[in-house]
Design an enzyme around this catalytic site. Sequence first.
Site, short mmCIF file in Angstrom:
data_model
loop_
_atom_site.label_atom_id
_atom_site.label_comp_id
_atom_site.label_asym_id
_atom_site.label_seq_id
_atom_site.Cartn_x
_atom_site.Cartn_y
_atom_site.Cartn_z
N ASP A 105 -0.28 3.90 2.74
CA ASP A 105 1.16 3.87 2.98
C ASP A 105 1.41 4.03 4.48
O ASP A 105 0.82 3.30 5.28
CB ASP A 105 1.84 4.95 2.11
CG ASP A 105 3.36 4.98 2.23
OD1 ASP A 105 4.00 4.10 1.65
OD2 ASP A 105 3.87 5.87 2.92
N HIS A 303 1.78 1.57 -6.28
CA HIS A 303 1.69 1.94 -4.88
C HIS A 303 0.72 3.08 -4.60
O HIS A 303 0.11 3.14 -3.54
CB HIS A 303 3.08 2.34 -4.38
CG HIS A 303 3.12 2.67 -2.92
ND1 HIS A 303 2.92 1.72 -1.94
CD2 HIS A 303 3.34 3.84 -2.26
CE1 HIS A 303 3.02 2.28 -0.75
NE2 HIS A 303 3.26 3.57 -0.92
#
Length: 326
Positions: A105, A303
Amino acid sequence: MSRHVAEFAHRMVPSPGGRIHLVEQGTGPLVLLVHGFPESWYSWRHQLPVLAAAGYRAVAVDVRGYGRSSKPAATDAYRMLDLVEDNVAVVHALGEESAVVIGHDWGATIAANSALLRPEVFRAVGLLSVPYTPRGGPRPSELFARMGGDEEFYVSYFQQPGRAEAEMEPDVRGWLAGFYAALSADTMPAPGAPDPHFVGKGGTLRDRFPVGRRPAWLSDEELDAYAGEFERTGMTGALSRYRNMDRDWEDLADFDGAPITQPSLFIGGGMDASTTWLADAIKAYPVTLPGLVGSHLLDDCGHWIQQERPAEVNRLLTDWLAALPA
């Protein structure tokens, strides 16, 4: 907490912004692990023991503004240049000259820029979930303001100090649970449902989070570990990263379009908006990551890739590390 926690060694080391908290396990070549939003060193709990067993000195940091690391008061203390220098400081504080850096991320972007700006320190770079996109294009705030039409993109929503905090901090645990669920493959909103990356007029991000659904990778104990840190620190340090994107765009002007030439690896989730929205960035890897060793998209993965699919991620990481030049 994880059953491996007792094996972890916690340390504080000096950095340009104060101190960085890190957790390490194992001996051997240094592998630096950098988390994203809204996480902590704990997001690497499944990787630390595996990397250590494979013969590496695995070190996961709390990024500046998170966990037990220092939290400067000034918003502009969280610009990318500062976070890169924090990573350099950690390597040197551990008595090492170089490291492989792996990020997820925001951590992927920090890792990429660490490799770009300090190639003499970071000899290889692994990117999880967020593809490498070289600096370029319009000012980020202008780009994000054009996204979503009548709705507001979450990055724009995060810009004004205090605004997102007012949504998150009254119920940190509940907000985190919803945010993690919104971006996990097994709990994310169905196709065609309102997108949790956008805020409706007069609304909040949480309005679009799944209700009463917990991703399979996240136990009560694990959620408590994350929530406990943010309940203690607040969310401002974490959100300050988003509030420096225009400064980063200015700071990195000399690196417009610059490739990262060290050996690299990318692993993304097939159901992650970060990989679908940035599909063109992945296609550009022959130019932007000429040292790319492998690029992998995991089917039916969201994610939080190293937590959703730890066994696969661990295998890809250890195979890649083993093939790197000594």
